[in-house]
Structures are given as structure tokens and as C-alpha cells.
Design a protein around this motif. Structure first.
Motif, PDB file in Angstrom:
ATOM      1  N   UNK B 344     -10.449  30.088  80.741  1.00 49.67           N
ATOM      2  CA  UNK B 344     -10.927  29.692  82.066  1.00 49.67           C
ATOM      3  C   UNK B 344     -10.120  30.397  83.155  1.00 49.67           C
ATOM      4  N   UNK B 345      -8.803  30.388  82.991  1.00 49.61           N
ATOM      5  CA  UNK B 345      -7.937  31.041  83.963  1.00 49.61           C
ATOM      6  C   UNK B 345      -8.203  32.543  83.999  1.00 49.61           C
ATOM      7  N   UNK B 346      -8.326  33.121  82.820  1.00 46.65           N
ATOM      8  CA  UNK B 346      -8.490  34.577  82.747  1.00 46.65           C
ATOM      9  C   UNK B 346      -9.785  35.019  83.417  1.00 46.65           C
ATOM     10  N   UNK B 347     -10.868  34.300  83.143  1.00 46.07           N
ATOM     11  CA  UNK B 347     -12.155  34.689  83.728  1.00 46.07           C
ATOM     12  C   UNK B 347     -12.103  34.534  85.246  1.00 46.07           C
ATOM     13  N   UNK B 348     -11.651  33.358  85.687  1.00 48.37           N
ATOM     14  CA  UNK B 348     -11.578  33.108  87.131  1.00 48.37           C
ATOM     15  C   UNK B 348     -10.633  34.099  87.792  1.00 48.37           C
ATOM     16  N   UNK B 393      -1.924  40.731  86.469  1.00 48.29           N
ATOM     17  CA  UNK B 393      -2.429  40.361  85.147  1.00 48.29           C
ATOM     18  C   UNK B 393      -1.380  39.550  84.378  1.00 48.29           C
ATOM     19  N   UNK B 394      -0.159  39.982  84.509  1.00 46.72           N
ATOM     20  CA  UNK B 394       0.923  39.266  83.831  1.00 46.72           C
ATOM     21  C   UNK B 394       1.035  37.837  84.341  1.00 46.72           C
ATOM     22  N   UNK B 395       1.006  37.718  85.673  1.00 39.32           N
ATOM     23  CA  UNK B 395       1.075  36.393  86.296  1.00 39.32           C
ATOM     24  C   UNK B 395      -0.093  35.539  85.813  1.00 39.32           C
ATOM     25  N   UNK B 396      -1.249  36.181  85.714  1.00 43.36           N
ATOM     26  CA  UNK B 396      -2.466  35.479  85.295  1.00 43.36           C
ATOM     27  C   UNK B 396      -2.341  34.943  83.867  1.00 43.36           C
ATOM     28  N   UNK B 397      -1.916  35.806  82.968  1.00 43.29           N
ATOM     29  CA  UNK B 397      -1.752  35.402  81.563  1.00 43.29           C
ATOM     30  C   UNK B 397      -0.789  34.218  81.481  1.00 43.29           C
ATOM     31  N   UNK B 398       0.341  34.391  82.168  1.00 49.18           N
ATOM     32  CA  UNK B 398       1.366  33.347  82.116  1.00 49.18           C
ATOM     33  C   UNK B 398       0.797  32.048  82.673  1.00 49.18           C
ATOM     34  N   UNK B 399       0.050  32.155  83.795  1.00 53.31           N
ATOM     35  CA  UNK B 399      -0.424  30.923  84.409  1.00 53.31           C
ATOM     36  C   UNK B 399      -1.458  30.230  83.529  1.00 53.31           C
ATOM     37  N   UNK B 400      -2.280  31.021  82.839  1.00 52.19           N
ATOM     38  CA  UNK B 400      -3.257  30.416  81.934  1.00 52.19           C
ATOM     39  C   UNK B 400      -2.558  29.582  80.863  1.00 52.19           C
ATOM     40  N   UNK B 401      -1.483  30.141  80.334  1.00 49.74           N
ATOM     41  CA  UNK B 401      -0.755  29.438  79.273  1.00 49.74           C
ATOM     42  C   UNK B 401      -0.027  28.215  79.821  1.00 49.74           C
TER      43      UNK B 401
END
Lengths: 233, 423
Positions: B344-348, B393-401
Motif C-alpha cells: 500500500x505504501x509503495x504504490x501510494x 525510494x529508500x525512505x519509502x521502503x523503510x516507511x512501508x515496513x
């Protein structure tokens, strides 16, 4: 197959409202048996079923399932044991609503790491066996109560467990469907030789089994052989 | 157990799309967060590029000096005295100031109406008497011919370098200016070169294109008839800072002109290096601020996802319990919940990133500068750098997790026995 010695289980142990539910159960169940556990509510039958199904732990005594001592296992290990050795059938079916019949049946194999194609094939096989081949791609909401319970039976069967535990399997079904479900369970027991333990308070269900165990106040009140199992609803 | 396979993805997708509105509303938080982050950082970068571009190639190690009225009585002189630079100052700086590399005094010659004439063509332009170093300091670009040199200054030759606009006014397009004579304030100069502004758009003496450069000495002799001048630039020698130049040259000039060392208003100085550093600090600050604001927006989006995942886990207690009963290991449940929030985080976030980049490109086309003076070069570094994209992208991955962590922990606490109880 199942060997239980001096099983004790107390809820809220050490608290003022402690509840001693199982007060020293001894029980032996051989492979391929078809038996029912009866008792009033509060007799401890559900707790016993949970312990046998490795969903709950116990305080003292020992429980050996298929040669494995079930005691103080990690969550991961008990999940594995459940996956390989125990099949569940519930009163309210507990199918996953957004998965179709085939996917529901295949679910235990997913957690067993069986590849998708293989497990879907197997799921179809079991559905066919239970006469639900045509409904394989229906969602649970599109199935009748009897059909749902048959899907659940197929799901319990698919991992070829040592024992199937059925908790009030006919509780949510009408008489005709109950009969049908019990017939199927008998059939499965006979053809696949899977040990079948049914927890019920319905006399008609217990009469269909070979052995009837009565629980009262956390103890086994009687353990009778039923020489003439009849399916009568 | 693979972290990501077709099955788990299908499952995740099914649960995300089951409640579309909720997923979209939740995803919007992250979308907006990443969008803001990208746009803010891009705008910050652009602003920096724009202003730093202004300073451009101007020698950032230069210091400008200008005489002003004294504000303190000193060495018998009254306060409020007027004074000028003179040739002696140049000599003194050359002899004494160890930190100084180039010395560039400037002499203005005002432009009367139509003071620059060639044949029938004429225009009004400012004349500057300069040292060769002036061109280096202003980082002018040679359009044709050459710049003024030491010999021109020494011999006080009547030669000139003209700005591009001056050339266009006086010459026909394509006409060779070099060797031609033009009249400035009534005196004939031979054109030796045509110049325009370099990459840095900031101009110290006015627009380079509209200037008429002549040797310092020539201007002095023809138009000033005195030794005075009112503007001086010094650049720092390799290994010295502009601040050292400012102090050293300031002291020499003060001593030479009997100005109190504490009289700050008597000598106006401008240290380009200091301004440059100030801007650099400012933009670092702006950059940090934008990251904080952008990350803040993203963070609130993550909290939104985390929150909704908690609700989802609660709603699906029974389902999770059934899965546990059927043999799902704790790890399976963690992976399921975490990957759901991750997807969900990654797509958004990806959408936010792409729209953010698109918006930044749009902003890039818009001139951010105040009318006229400051214009931002369109061609420059890419507005959203590879590094920024990678960081985002890094911030995004981390935030999704991170978003999935708490809900996953919550899901782990669900016991099969509680979830499937029929009572």
C-alpha cells in the motif's frame, strides 16, 4: 495415536478467579477411531479439544500426539505440528470469505510450502471427492451451509492429518444437512482411516460414532464403546 | 518461505482492493507526503541553483572596496570627511598585502546622452576604466577580438572593449568591430574586442553588454584629470581567504588615508565569499527545512497507514486466527501484514513520487525570480536528482515496513483459540 495422562488445565492460575477446567484426564485414542466427546457446557470439552488441537497449552500431565510430546512448544513449532497432524472443522465453518472454495481448501498446503499448481490440483481433487467440483470457484458467500461445511472438511483433509478435530460440526446446520455432514465424516474416516474426534452436545451425532466419551466437571464421566453406530436424524 | 511470491501478492492485493475507498484514502496520506517531499526538495534545489547561478563564475574570492564619509575624527582630521582612493593605494596594496592576488580599480565615466558614436549610429553607455583583472573578476565572455591587457594600461592606449549591446547599436550585424574606431565622450577609441556576460548573471558594474571598457590609465588621463578613483576590487591569493584580504587591504587603506581603524562606515567593503557562504548556509537551511516538512507530511501518511492496518488486523482477527489454526507460523502472519502495508505504501508512494517529479518539472519551467534582475537558467542540473530519487525510494521502503510493524505485532498477539471461538 493420542495418549493423554493426568492432564490438568486451570484458567487464571494463581488468581482469585482461577478456574480448574480439566482435572486430570487420561485418554487413549487409537489411529482410525471415530469418536465423540460429549458434555454440558462448562464440562471442559472445548478446552480438551483445544489442547488436543495444540491451540492451547496445559499445566500438568502429558499429551503425546502421534509419538510427539506436545509440551512447551514454540509458536512456530506448534503451527507446524497443527499443519501436519491436525485438521479442524468448526461450527461456523471459518472459511476465508474472499477466497473461493478451492483456495480455501488449498490454504493449509500454502503454509506447508506446497507449490501453487500442485496444491490447487489437490484441492480440486478433494472438492470432487466431496461432490463440490462444480463449486470450486465459488466464494463461501455463494455456498449453502452444508456446502460450506463440506469445503471445510476438504480443507481439514487436504494435509492428510493424523487426526481431525470437529467442534460442533453440525451446530449451524439443519437436520438434513447435519446428516449429510456426519455421513461424509464417517465415510472419510472409513476410506482415509483418519482419526476423527467430534465434540458435540447433540445425541444424534454421538450415536453415529464408535466411541462416546462423556466429560463432566473436567473429568471423564464415562467412556463407552458404541457397538451399533447409527446415523439417525 | 519467500518474502514475496505470487500467492502472497494476490492475497495482499485482494485485501487492499476489498475496501477500495479506505485503501485510497489511506494511501493518499503517503502519496501526499512523498509528493510534498519531492516538490519541496526540488523547489529548494531550484532556488539554490537559481541564486547560486547568479553568483556563477564571478570570482568568489573577491572583495570590493569603496570610500565613504568618515564617521570618526582621527589623526587631527574631523569626522564627516570625504576621501578617495588614489594610485598610491594600488602601489601600497601591491607591495604590502600578501593575501592579494589581483588588484582591479575601476573608474566610471558617466554617459551623457548619445555619448558613444560611430558614423550615423550612436547610443548612451557608461564607460569604465579598468585593469585587465576586471574581466577575470566579472567572468566576462569574449564574443570576438581580445580583452584589454597590461600594455594597454601601461601605455594608456585609446583602445576599448565594448559590450555586445554596444556593438549591436554601433555595428551592422556580422560587421567586424575590431580595428574600427568609435567615439566615446568625444574621443576616438579603437575597438579591440566585444564581450558579453558570462554564465553568472550577477553584474558588479552594471550589465556587461552595455559597458564601454577602456584602460584604467586612459580613462584617468582623458576624463578624470586626477589620481582619484572610487571603486576597487581585490582577489585573494591561493591559500588566503577573502576575509584576510578584507582585513589586510582595509588596514593598508585606512593607514594611508588616516582613517580610524574602528571607523567602519568610512570604508565600504563587500566580501563576495562571505555572501556566497551566507547563501550557501541559507540554502542548506532551506533544504533541511524542506526535508523536515516533507518527511513530516510523509510521516503523518505512514501513521495513517499504520492506523488503518491496526483496524484491518482487528477486523480480520478471526481470519488470522483461522490461518493460525491451519498452520500459519508467526512469521507468515508478520510477512502478510507487513507486506500489505508495504505494498500500500509503495504504490501510494510511487504515485506521489511520479506526480511530484512531474510537478517539479512544471515548476522548473516557471521563472521563480523576481522580474528582470534575477532569472533562473532553465538548463541546469536535473531538478530531481538521482540521489534524491534514491533517497525517496529508500525512505519509502523503510516507511512501508515501519507502518506495518505495529499492526504486525498486534496480529501476532491474536491466538487462534480466541479468534475462532464461536461463543
Amino acid at each position: 495415536m493420542i495418549k493423554i495422562r493426568g492432564l490438568n488445565k486451570t484458567y487464571n492460575l494463581g488468581l482469585p478467579n482461577a478456574l480448574h477446567v480439566l482435572k486430570g484426564i487420561d485418554m487413549d485414542i487409537a489411529a482410525g477411531e471415530f469418536l465423540s466427546i460429549m458434555g454440558a457446557s462448562g464440562s471442559g470439552k472445548s478446552t480438551l479439544l483445544n489442547v488436543i488441537g495444540i491451540l492451547d497449552n496445559y499445566d500438568t500431565g502429558e499429551y503425546i500426539l502421534d509419538g510427539t510430546l506436545v509440551r512447551g512448544l514454540s509458536e512456530t513449532r506448534s503451527a507446524e505440528l497443527r499443519n501436519h497432524k491436525v485438521g479442524f472443522i468448526f461450527q461456523s465453518f471459518n472459511l476465508i470469505s474472499f477466497k473461493n472454495a478451492m483456495e480455501n481448501v488449498a490454504l493449509p498446503l500454502y503454509y506447508n510450502g506446497v507449490p501453487r499448481r500442485k496444491r490447487n490440483e489437490l484441492a480440486m481433487e478433494y472438492l470432487e471427492k466431496l461432490g463440490l467440483g462444480a463449486h470450486a470457484h465459488h466464494l463461501p458467500s455463494e455456498l449453502s451451509g452444508g456446502q460450506k461445511q463440506r469445503v471445510a472438511i476438504a480443507r481439514a483433509l487436504i494435509s492428510r492429518p493424523s487426526v481431525i478435530l470437529a467442534d460442533e460440526p453440525t451446530g449451524a446446520l439443519d437436520t438434513a444437512t447435519s446428516r449429510e455432514v456426519v455421513e461424509i465424516m464417517r465415510e472419510v474416516n472409513r476410506t482415509d482411516g483418519i482419526t476423527m474426534i467430534i465434540v458435540t452436545h447433540e445425541l444424534a451425532v454421538s450415536k453415529a460414532t464408535d466411541r462416546i466419551i462423556y466429560l463432566r466437571d473436567g473429568l471423564i464421566a464415562s467412556d463407552e464403546h458404541n457397538p451399533n453406530p447409527v446415523i439417525e436424524f | 518461505m519467500k518474502f514475496f511470491d505470487t500467492d502472497s501478492f494476490e492475497e495482499i492485493w485482494a485485501t487492499i482492493t476489498r475496501n477500495k475507498f479506505r485503501s485510497i484514502a489511506t494511501g493518499f496520506g503517503v502519496f501526499w507526503g512523498l509528493f510534498m517531499l519531492i516538490v519541496l526538495v526540488a523547489v529548494g534545489n531550484k532556488l539554490k541553483q537559481g541564486i547560486m547561478g547568479e553568483i556563477g563564475d564571478i570570482a568568489t574570492n573577491s572583495v570590493f572596496f569603496q570610500p565613504s564619509r568618515t564617521s570618526e575624527a582621527y589623526m587631527g582630521y574631523r569626522k564627516g570627511r570625504y576621501w578617495d582612493f588614489d594610485s598610491r593605494d594600488i602601489e601600497l596594496i601591491r607591495q604590502k598585502a600578501a593575501s592579494v592576488d589581483q588588484i582591479a580599480p575601476v573608474l566610471w565615466s558617466g554617459g551623457a546622452d548619445k555619448n558613444v558614436v560611430r558614423g550615423m549610429k550612436s547610443g548612451s553607455y557608461t564607460g569604465l576604466g579598468v585593469y585587465p583583472a576586471q574581466f577575470e573578476i566579472e567572468a566576462v565572455k569574449i564574443e570576438s577580438g581580445r580583452l584589454l591587457n597590461e600594455v594597454d594600461v601601461e601605455e594608456a592606449r585609446k583602445v576599448c572593449v565594448i559590450g555586445k549591446t554596444v556593438y549591436e547599436t554601433l555595428f551592422a550585424p556580422g560587421e567586424v568591430a575590431e580595428g574600427q574606431y568609435v567615439r566615446f565622450n568625444g574621443i576616438y577609441f579603437q575597438v579591440v574586442g566585444v564581450v558579453s556576460a558570462g554564465t553568472g548573471a550577477m553584474q558588479i558594474m552594471g550589465p556587461v553588454e552595455e559597458l564601454f571598457y577602456m584602460p584604467f590609465s586612459t580613462n584617468q588621463r582623458l576624463f578624470q584629470r586626477s589620481d582619484s578613483f572610487w571603486f576597487l576590487t581585490c582577489t585573494a591569493r591561493e591559500g588566503f581567504s577573502a576575509a584576510q584580504v578584507e582585513t589586510e587591504v582595509g588596514a593598508i587603506i585606512r593607514t594611508a588615508h588616516n582613517i580610524s581603524p574602528t571607523d567602519t562606515s568610512a570604508l565600504w567593503t563587500l566580501n563576495v565569499e562571505r555572501i556566497f557562504n551566507m547563501f550557501r548556509g541559507l540554502f542548506t537551511g532551506v533544504n533541511i527545512l524542506m526535508w523536515i516538512v516533507g518527511l513530516g507530511a510523509l510521516f503523518s501518511g505512514i501513521i495513517g497507514i499504520s492506523n488503518i492496518m491496526l483496524v484491518t488486523v482487528r477486523e480480520r482477527m478471526r481470519e488470522i486466527g483461522v490461518r493460525r489454526a491451519l498452520g500459519a507460523k508467526p512469521w507468515n502472519i508478520i510477512v502478510q501484514v507487513m507486506s500489505e502495508s508495504f505494498v500500500l505504501t509503495a504504490i501510494a508512494g510511487m504515485l506521489g513520487f511520479l506526480v511530484g517529479v512531474a510537478a517539479s518539472l512544471l515548476v522548473d519551467k516557471i521563472n521563480l525570480g523576481p522580474g528582470g534582475g534575477v532569472s533562473i537558467p532553465v538548463a541546469g542540473d536535473p531538478i530531481v536528482s538521482f540521489g534524491l530519487a534514491l533517497t525517496a525510494m529508500g525512505v519509502l521502503m523503510a516507511s512501508g515496513l515501519v507502518a506495518g510493524l505495529l499492526p504486525a505485532m498486534r496480529a501476532l498477539q491474536i491466538k487462534a483459540i480466541d479468534a475462532i471461538r464461536d461463543e
